[in-house]
Write a protein that holds these residues in place. Structure first.
Motif, short mmCIF file in Angstrom:
data_model
loop_
_atom_site.label_atom_id
_atom_site.label_comp_id
_atom_site.label_asym_id
_atom_site.label_seq_id
_atom_site.Cartn_x
_atom_site.Cartn_y
_atom_site.Cartn_z
N ILE A 102 42.63 49.45 36.52
CA ILE A 102 41.98 48.88 37.06
C ILE A 102 41.55 50.32 38.06
O ILE A 102 40.75 50.83 37.91
N ASN A 118 47.80 48.08 36.27
CA ASN A 118 47.08 46.84 35.05
C ASN A 118 45.39 47.61 34.59
O ASN A 118 44.79 47.75 34.04
N LEU A 134 38.57 40.96 36.59
CA LEU A 134 39.40 42.15 35.35
C LEU A 134 40.85 41.98 35.31
O LEU A 134 40.99 42.36 34.60
N SER A 135 41.45 41.70 36.16
CA SER A 135 42.68 41.70 36.31
C SER A 135 43.54 40.71 35.38
O SER A 135 44.97 40.42 35.07
N ARG A 136 42.70 39.80 35.01
CA ARG A 136 42.90 38.30 34.37
C ARG A 136 41.83 38.54 32.98
O ARG A 136 42.30 38.01 32.10
N GLY A 137 41.82 39.76 32.85
CA GLY A 137 40.96 40.04 31.48
C GLY A 137 39.65 39.89 30.93
O GLY A 137 39.20 39.39 29.66
N TRP A 138 38.65 39.74 32.48
CA TRP A 138 37.91 39.06 31.52
C TRP A 138 36.75 40.36 31.77
O TRP A 138 37.07 41.54 31.79
N THR A 139 36.00 40.24 30.18
CA THR A 139 34.93 40.86 29.82
C THR A 139 33.74 40.54 30.15
O THR A 139 33.50 41.61 29.27
N ASN A 195 40.88 34.11 28.54
CA ASN A 195 39.84 35.83 27.97
C ASN A 195 41.50 36.12 27.24
O ASN A 195 40.64 37.30 26.99
N PHE A 196 42.00 35.85 26.95
CA PHE A 196 42.79 37.21 26.46
C PHE A 196 43.12 35.91 24.92
O PHE A 196 44.58 36.21 24.24
N ARG A 249 46.83 43.77 30.46
CA ARG A 249 45.99 43.47 32.07
C ARG A 249 46.73 42.25 31.94
O ARG A 249 47.62 40.80 32.55
N GLN A 278 43.48 45.42 27.88
CA GLN A 278 43.76 44.18 27.65
C GLN A 278 44.30 43.63 27.22
O GLN A 278 45.54 43.14 28.12
N PHE A 303 41.70 30.22 32.84
CA PHE A 303 40.46 31.70 32.90
C PHE A 303 41.20 32.53 31.90
O PHE A 303 40.90 33.64 31.27
#
Lengths: 258, 254
Positions: free
Chosen positions: A69, A67, B212-217, A122-123, A93, A90, A118
């Motif tokens: 990172i 993803n 981050l992996s769950r899209g945190w910005t 975020n998406f 992820r 994005q 959460f």
């Protein structure tokens, strides 16, 4: 190995497109330690694959490439037709749902419900759609009645299932689980297996737990020294004593496969 | 239930006070404390008035005064210094029960004690009637910077995780014959704290990766919650209004 000759895949949920396509992936840490050498791995939609290998083989490094990172030093990762690159990190992820080994690292919100919300929030998921996603994800892992509790007050097995829900709610193309059975008692381990088998999603499971791999994943991939050293039906791989021994893998005491 | 928002300062309830939105209560408590602080210390009766006011809120929220008093003891270490002021303050002095006390020092001590206690009681009232989660939500609605809120949220979640880690490390030390009562063994405790810091730091990194992996910005997604009604503001602001009346009267009469 280089597989750059393949044409770019269309970025759509085409059944002909692999869920995950890793092509000639190289990675070295900034200090020069090479962690991955020309890894090729293609996982079709709906497949369940176990990623096996000794400690330090590069399994977690590979997972963090999926993803974006960690960024590869060579080669490419494509998720559902979408290359893992900065402009669409994005979306990548969202498509790659990683469940980390320690649920305490994953669950950071005061309540289970907020944690499951959460990711999708975020998406960009909002309102009723978000509520529905959270409910469905908690339902899928059998934790709906614990939605308003703090992760702190849950058992290890419950936390693991909530961690899974936090990723399911993002509706990922592929679920990636890092050591899902570690620190679980036998009942929690079986319950998690039942949940995973009931999900009907593409799955990549990093594990040392070979019987668990056999139970959940028809196909296994063995990584050692940053390379893929074996790829085939789990049962056949686990019956290959010589291969297992060569890569510091072994079945627990009392297990044999014909 | 209620495990999701249990903290030792919260008293489960469904009173009018409990049901008020958190941001309304935060503002009311803040304004009340401002009034208390602004009141001249010589207006003794005004402080009694504040106490009565808080007592009325406790009655409405069904908080037993004893429950409140025990938690108010948290203030004790901070007011110890105030006790010294009457003895160390400047002249003129007066005699009381055989002690020679400074007039200004005694007033100063009273000032710290009265205002400190009322401030603590007001904060405790807010904490007793508002779950931690709602406090954070209230601060968010009051436009507190997102970074501060993220830090507060993470502290709320990880304080217990890290305390658990520290407990396990301590047990492991004791199991190997460590007895921190002896001074020469303090080094092991100190190193333990050092490694706890490293572990917490590493955990922080892993949590960040997982986020981050769950899209945190960088900003917390806002989840829609019902908007605050004007009448709720009016109910809650009654408290600082009465407090302001007391403060103004206090200023005019002294």
């Amino acid at each position: 190995m280089s597989a750059h000759t393949e044409p770019a895949s269309p970025p759509a949920a085409d059944p002909a497109v692999a869920s995950l396509d890793v092509r000639g992936l190289d990675f070295a840490y900034p200090d020069g330690t090479t962690a991955l050498h020309g890894v090729d791995l293609r996982i079709e939609p709906g497949e369940r694959v176990a990623l096996l290998g000794p400690n330090g083989a590069g399994k977690t490094t590979l997972v963090l490439q999926l993803n974006g990172i960690l960024a590869p030093t060579g080669g490419e990762v494509v998720v559902g037709g979408l290359p893992v690159r900065k402009p669409h990190l994005q979306e990548v992820r969202r498509r790659v749902g990683i469940v980390f080994q320690d649920p305490d690292d994953q669950l950071f919100m005061p309540t289970v419900r907020e944690d499951v919300a959460f990711g999708p929030a975020n998406f960009g998921v909002r309102g009723d759609e978000l509520t529905a996603r959270v409910e469905a994800a908690l339902e899928a892992v059998g934790m709906a009645e614990h939605a308003d509790r703090s992760p702190l007050h849950l058992s290890g097995g419950q936390r693991r299932r909530v961690a899974l829900a936090t990723v399911l709610s993002c509706d990922p193309e592929i679920l990636v689980l890092d050591e899902p059975s570690s620190n679980l008692d036998p009942v929690a381990r079986r319950e998690l297996a039942e949940v995973l088998l009931g999900l009907d999603r593409t799955l990549l499971m990093v594990t040392h737990d070979l019987p668990y791999a056999l139970q959940l994943c028809p196909r296994s991939v063995v990584v050692d020294g940053g390379r893929i050293v074996a790829d085939g039906p789990t049962r056949a791989l686990l019956a290959d004593d010589g291969m297992l021994r060569a890569h510091r893998l072994e079945l627990p005491f009392g297990f044999t496969l014909a | 239930m209620g495990a999701g928002h249990s903290h030792p300062l919260y008293l489960e309830g469904s009173s009018v006070v409990h049901r008020l939105p958190a941001e309304v209560k935060i503002v009311a408590a803040f304004l009340t404390v401002l009034c208390v602080v602004a009141t001249p210390r010589e207006a003794f009766w005004a402080f009694g008035g504040y106490l009565l006011l808080l007592a009325a809120v406790w009655a409405a929220a069904r908080i037993p005064p004893g429950w409140m008093a025990r938690r108010a003891l948290i203030e004790a270490p901070f007011v110890v210094l105030a006790v010294l002021l009457p003895f160390t303050g400047p002249d003129p002095r007066f005699e009381w029960a055989g002690l020679s006390l400074s007039h200004a020092g005694t007033l100063g001590a009273w000032n710290i004690l009265a205002k400190g206690t009322l401030g603590v009681l007001t904060s405790l009232t807010l904490a007793a009637t508002t779950p931690m989660r709602d406090l954070l939500l209230g601060l968010q609605r009051l436009r507190v910077p997102a970074l501060v809120l993220t830090i507060a949220t993470l502290m709320l979640r990880y304080a217990d995780v890290i305390a658990g880690e520290a407990r396990r490390m301590r047990l492991a030390r004791i199991a190997r014959g460590h007895d921190p009562r002896f001074l020469w063994q303090a080094g092991a405790t100190a190193r333990g704290i050092g490694s706890l810091f490293i572990r917490s730091y590493e955990r922080g990194e892993r949590v960040h990766l997982a986020m981050l992996s769950r899209g945190w910005t960088g900003t917390m997604p806002t989840t829609g919650a019902p908007a605050t009604v004007r009448s709720q503001w009016l109910v809650a602001l009654a408290l600082p209004l009465v407090a302001a009346a007391l403060a103004v009267t206090g200023m005019m009469t002294t």
